[in-house]
Design an enzyme around this catalytic site. Structure first.
Site, mmCIF file in Angstrom:
data_model
loop_
_atom_site.group_PDB
_atom_site.id
_atom_site.type_symbol
_atom_site.label_atom_id
_atom_site.label_comp_id
_atom_site.label_asym_id
_atom_site.label_seq_id
_atom_site.Cartn_x
_atom_site.Cartn_y
_atom_site.Cartn_z
ATOM 1 N N ARG A 104 0.880 -1.178 0.000
ATOM 2 C CA ARG A 104 0.000 0.000 0.000
ATOM 3 C C ARG A 104 0.911 1.219 0.000
ATOM 4 N NH1 ARG A 104 -5.388 1.526 3.354
ATOM 5 N NH2 ARG A 104 -6.153 0.100 1.765
ATOM 6 N N HIS A 131 -7.305 0.893 -6.634
ATOM 7 C CA HIS A 131 -7.529 0.034 -5.465
ATOM 8 C C HIS A 131 -8.259 -1.225 -5.961
ATOM 9 C CE1 HIS A 131 -7.783 -1.190 -1.438
ATOM 10 N NE2 HIS A 131 -8.623 -0.309 -0.919
ATOM 11 N N GLN A 134 -10.216 -3.763 -3.630
ATOM 12 C CA GLN A 134 -11.488 -3.221 -3.163
ATOM 13 C C GLN A 134 -12.585 -3.434 -4.201
ATOM 14 O OE1 GLN A 134 -12.314 -1.603 -0.115
ATOM 15 N NE2 GLN A 134 -14.301 -2.116 -0.990
ATOM 16 N N ASP A 222 -17.144 7.450 -2.093
ATOM 17 C CA ASP A 222 -15.936 7.290 -1.275
ATOM 18 C C ASP A 222 -15.639 8.650 -0.640
ATOM 19 O OD1 ASP A 222 -13.599 6.323 -0.139
ATOM 20 O OD2 ASP A 222 -12.459 6.248 -2.005
ATOM 21 N N CYS A 261 -16.297 1.923 0.171
ATOM 22 C CA CYS A 261 -15.179 1.046 0.555
ATOM 23 C C CYS A 261 -14.816 1.170 2.030
ATOM 24 C CB CYS A 261 -13.970 1.339 -0.325
ATOM 25 S SG CYS A 261 -13.282 2.986 -0.075
ATOM 26 N N ARG A 289 -13.896 -8.421 1.244
ATOM 27 C CA ARG A 289 -12.455 -8.216 1.046
ATOM 28 C C ARG A 289 -11.702 -9.495 1.411
ATOM 29 N NH1 ARG A 289 -10.303 -3.046 1.166
ATOM 30 N NH2 ARG A 289 -8.394 -4.169 0.596
HETATM 31 N N1 CP Z 1 -11.310 0.011 2.140
HETATM 32 C C1 CP Z 1 -10.069 -0.092 2.601
HETATM 33 O O1 CP Z 1 -9.114 -0.376 1.852
HETATM 34 O O2 CP Z 1 -9.950 0.095 3.933
HETATM 35 P P1 CP Z 1 -8.598 0.274 4.777
HETATM 36 O O3 CP Z 1 -7.999 1.599 4.385
HETATM 37 O O4 CP Z 1 -9.034 0.231 6.202
HETATM 38 O O5 CP Z 1 -7.650 -0.848 4.417
HETATM 39 N N1 NVA Z 2 -9.861 6.747 -1.639
HETATM 40 C C1 NVA Z 2 -9.506 6.354 -0.306
HETATM 41 C C2 NVA Z 2 -9.704 4.891 -0.125
HETATM 42 C C3 NVA Z 2 -9.386 4.368 1.260
HETATM 43 C C4 NVA Z 2 -9.562 2.898 1.362
HETATM 44 C C5 NVA Z 2 -8.058 6.733 -0.038
HETATM 45 O O1 NVA Z 2 -7.218 6.523 -0.915
HETATM 46 O O2 NVA Z 2 -7.778 7.246 1.042
#
Ligand code: CP
Ligand code: NVA
Length: 332
Positions: A104, A131, A134, A222, A261, A289
């Site tokens: 990540r 992502h 997701q 989101d 998400c 997930r």
């Molecule tokens: N939706 C998602 O990826 O959540 P987190 O940021 O908690 O991993």
């Molecule tokens: N769009 C959000 C998703 C978090 C899971 C971010 O990147 O922060």
């Protein structure tokens, strides 16, 4: 043998993606991965988090545990990466210990650089650009609740961010219609839309949330400020008319579902009555997930084929690692 990275939905073909979704549904139903996939017990997943996470971290950790393997969670400040060791060297070293790496991070180029230098599969656990884990869970959730997604309409309301980009990829690969409503400044990139058009995806982009939601089978949104985004005040002001509320949901089909998400900000991108109401599928979505990531891990790690394997990239530098059980066993 091709190394099976899970970097993005657009990088994989429809048959592979369908096989992963179907496997996830089987895993959820049966509570285990089919033996025929020949997953090696004791496999290890390294997870590097350069940004916070609740769902991604816990669902991958639990997935590896339930698959009979384990995970190692790393953050740059605990690694030599944080003291200037190159990403390429980090990828090469980790590949000698673990069976797959999840990352990540912010820049998408960091992910592709890791994948280019790793000799084990790399999984995208979120970048600023996309992502995909997701949206695979979202597709699974939609199909569980509403039936096949092909030809159905998904409305994306709000920021055309990383999750939205993976939805654009999904619209092209799974054949669903996508209706996006964003402020012009935060609309999808022209290059992304050009790619989707070339792929034959049915996507319409506008600035009216009510129009985007009209007749949709699913409304998705989101956060307005993603991790790493600056200018919070300006974004919140721009997105205020894009809140998913009862009026937006009323435009959607009668039995439409709502997805997000998570994490969510009630009162900003969605009202509490929608996210906590009867149309909300967010907890099934969060649960899925776990199931979909088991299927992704099985696809990445299994020597057997789930479906098409044509989408993998060629392994660099060759004879070592995942190819033979012996090479894999030598890791421990
Ligand atoms: N939706 C998602 O990826 O959540 P987190 O940021 O908690 O991993
Ligand atoms: N769009 C959000 C998703 C978090 C899971 C971010 O990147 O922060």
């Amino acid at each position: 043998m091709a190394l099976k990275h899970f970097l993005d939905i657009d990088a994989l073909d429809e048959k592979t993606l369908r096989a992963i979704i179907d496997l996830a549904a089987t895993i959820k139903r049966k509570g285990r991965v089919p033996k025929s996939l020949g997953l090696r017990a004791g496999a290890v997943l390294a997870m590097i988090f350069e940004k916070p996470s609740t769902r991604t971290r816990v669902s991958f950790e639990v997935a590896m545990h339930q698959l009979g393997g384990q995970s190692v969670v790393l953050s740059p400040q605990d690694m030599q990466l944080g003291r200037g060791e190159t990403l390429a060297d980090t990828a090469r070293a980790l590949s000698r210990y673990v069976d797959a790496i999840m990352l990540r991070t912010g820049p998408h180029a960091t992910l592709t650089e890791l994948a280019a230098n790793a000799t084990v599969p790399v999984i995208n656990g979120l970048t600023c650009q996309s992502h995909p884990c997701q949206v695979m869970a979202d597709v699974m959730t939609f199909e569980e609740l509403k039936g096949p997604i092909q030809g159905r309409t998904i409305a994306w309301i709000g920021d055309a961010n990383n999750v939205a980009t993976s939805w654009v990829h999904a619209a092209a690969r799974f054949g669903c219609k996508l209706r996006i409503a964003s402020p012009r400044e935060f609309a999808p990139a022209p290059a992304l839309l050009a790619w989707a058009k070339k792929e034959g995806a049915d996507i319409k982009v506008g600035e009216d949330p009510l129009a985007a939601a009209r007749g949709a089978d699913c409304v998705v949104t989101d956060v307005w400020v993603s991790m790493g985004d600056g200018d919070e005040k300006k974004r919140i002001a721009a997105f205020r008319p894009f809140q998913v509320d009862g009026a937006v949901m009323a435009q959607a089909a009668k039995e439409a579902i709502f997805m997000h998400c998570l994490p969510a900000h009630r009162g900003d991108e969605v009202t509490a009555d929608v996210i906590d109401g009867p149309q909300s599928a967010v907890w099934d979505e969060a649960e899925n997930r776990l199931h979909v990531q088991k299927a992704i891990l099985a696809w990445c790690l299994s020597p057997a084929s789930l479906g098409s394997e044509g989408a993998g990239t060629k392994r660099k530098g060759a004879k070592r690692r995942l190819g033979s059980a012996k090479a894999r066993g030598a890791k421990r």
